[in-house]
Design an enzyme around this catalytic site. Structure first.
Site, PDB file in Angstrom:
ATOM      1  N   HIS A   1      37.565-106.380  22.988  1.00  0.00           N
ATOM      2  CA  HIS A   1      36.969-107.518  22.218  1.00  0.00           C
ATOM      3  C   HIS A   1      36.105-107.667  21.259  1.00  0.00           C
ATOM      4  O   HIS A   1      35.052-108.675  21.027  1.00  0.00           O
ATOM      5  CB  HIS A   1      36.449-108.730  23.439  1.00  0.00           C
ATOM      6  CG  HIS A   1      38.481-108.826  24.333  1.00  0.00           C
ATOM      7  ND1 HIS A   1      39.454-108.470  23.975  1.00  0.00           N
ATOM      8  CD2 HIS A   1      38.075-108.202  25.542  1.00  0.00           C
ATOM      9  CE1 HIS A   1      40.399-108.625  25.194  1.00  0.00           C
ATOM     10  NE2 HIS A   1      39.891-108.260  25.966  1.00  0.00           N
TER      11      HIS A   1
ATOM     12  N   HIS B   1      41.396-116.041  24.471  1.00  0.00           N
ATOM     13  CA  HIS B   1      41.516-115.132  25.913  1.00  0.00           C
ATOM     14  C   HIS B   1      41.193-116.449  27.225  1.00  0.00           C
ATOM     15  O   HIS B   1      40.554-116.661  27.622  1.00  0.00           O
ATOM     16  CB  HIS B   1      40.589-114.123  26.198  1.00  0.00           C
ATOM     17  CG  HIS B   1      40.840-113.236  27.076  1.00  0.00           C
ATOM     18  ND1 HIS B   1      40.721-113.777  28.466  1.00  0.00           N
ATOM     19  CD2 HIS B   1      40.067-112.141  27.028  1.00  0.00           C
ATOM     20  CE1 HIS B   1      41.050-112.451  29.075  1.00  0.00           C
ATOM     21  NE2 HIS B   1      39.967-111.041  28.467  1.00  0.00           N
TER      22      HIS B   1
ATOM     23  N   GLU C   1      47.645-112.215  26.758  1.00  0.00           N
ATOM     24  CA  GLU C   1      46.621-112.605  25.510  1.00  0.00           C
ATOM     25  C   GLU C   1      47.683-111.656  23.847  1.00  0.00           C
ATOM     26  O   GLU C   1      48.443-110.301  24.180  1.00  0.00           O
ATOM     27  CB  GLU C   1      45.579-111.671  25.671  1.00  0.00           C
ATOM     28  CG  GLU C   1      44.460-111.607  26.644  1.00  0.00           C
ATOM     29  CD  GLU C   1      43.759-110.874  27.384  1.00  0.00           C
ATOM     30  OE1 GLU C   1      42.809-110.829  26.814  1.00  0.00           O
ATOM     31  OE2 GLU C   1      44.164-110.632  27.971  1.00  0.00           O
TER      32      GLU C   1
END
Length: 332
Positions: A100, A169, A298
């Site tokens: 991420h 997210h 996601e």
């Protein structure tokens, strides 16, 4: 759109921007360009259908990326990557993996916010070398609420070839943030294949059929129905934490029988990570959270795509502009 203070972080004020539609109200902070709440009118009353934390310090301490804009690249890259004959090493934050965006991903950045005709636009300059990624990249994230639809658009350009795979997210619980487990939620994912992972949570490169496995969500079912199955992938990840190969822009549908709340997700990104909040914890907005109290959907490029033959890499070419969208359509 209204603007209120949302505390501060490292001496700088954080602001909360509230956008209202018809039975849908969404709050977004300029720190992390993050969704703080989604309040939906349901047959059980108004419900905040997203989990989150009451201040930025708690959000960061949770390690959840809760509600935030993810970048430069969502999900995991193993070590680094080669591009244009140059090797780029990334800052690992999960062993050797950059997950991420790494240690200083976009979830931990202040964005510049402005009202764009009733929509909220948040912009960020990610400098060359940021997290190990090449190129000065400019990002604009735009949130729009129309009726009961929340639309998110990501627009980016760079002065050098680089990688770009954003996502949002959000941790959903259509029964309400204070509801408890989200595993009774009924879910459909429009995907016939998924990407199994190895011990480091990096895809093996296989595109495995969901047919006859706990990963088959082509017909709507409870998220928790098969989560306890004796399956090597579920055991490895402690639940679902896997990327699906999408067949359509209509990626997924979720339903809560108790509140009647529904969610249809649309995107032009090729993959969708289903995560059942297996590591969730900490004191949230109204209560202490536990694993599987939410689910995440996601949209993304496939994890580690730049290093995996057969996966489309998330390339952003020098001087070119690119954009992706996610659309959440709520009902009750």
């Amino acid at each position: 759109m209204t603007v209120t203070e949302f505390g501060s972080f490292r001496g700088r004020d954080v602001h909360l921007y509230t956008l209202a539609g018809d039975g849908l109200t969404v709050g977004v902070t300029d720190f992390g360009a993050a969704v703080q709440f989604i309040r939906l009118a349901t047959r059980a009353g108004e419900k905040d259908v997203t989990l989150g934390y009451n201040d930025i310090d708690a959000r960061i301490a949770s390690g959840t990326y809760c509600g935030a804009t993810i970048g430069r690249v969502a999900n995991r890259i193993r070590g680094g990557f080669g591009l244009g004959g140059v090797r780029y090493e990334l800052a690992g934050n999960e062993g050797a993996n950059c997950n991420h965006g790494g240690l200083s991903g976009f979830d931990k950045r202040f964005f510049d916010a402005e009202d764009s005709g009733g929509a909220l636009s948040l912009t960020l300059l990610s400098p060359d070398g940021d997290g190990g990624f090449p190129g000065n990249m400019r990002l604009r994230v735009t949130y729009t609420v129309t009726g009961r639809t929340l639309s998110v658009r990501y627009e980016a350009e760079s002065d050098a070839d680089t990688l770009f795979s954003p996502t949002c997210h959000i941790y959903f619980n259509l029964g309400g943030e204070d509801c408890g487990s989200a595993m009774d939620t009924r879910l459909r994912i429009n995907a016939a294949r998924y990407t199994p992972v190895g011990p480091d949570r990096i895809p093996t490169g296989e595109l495995r059929a969901v047919d006859g496995t706990p990963f088959d969500f082509r017909t709507i079912k409870r998220i928790g129905r098969d989560i306890g199955a004796d399956d090597d992938q579920l055991l490895l990840c402690g639940g679902y934490d896997h990327n699906y190969v999408l067949c359509s822009s209509h990626a997924a549908t979720a339903e809560c029988e108790r509140t009647g709340a529904t969610l249809d997700l649309y995107t032009d990104l090729p993959g969708l990570q289903l995560y059942t909040a297996n590591g969730l914890g900490g004191v949230g907005k109204t209560r202490e959270y536990r694993p599987r109290d939410a689910f995440c959907l996601e949209p993304q490029f496939f994890p580690n795509a730049i290093n995996t033959p057969g996966f489309a890499p998330p390339l952003l070419k020098k001087g070119e502009k690119t954009s992706y969208y996610i659309k959440y359509v709520f009902g009750a």
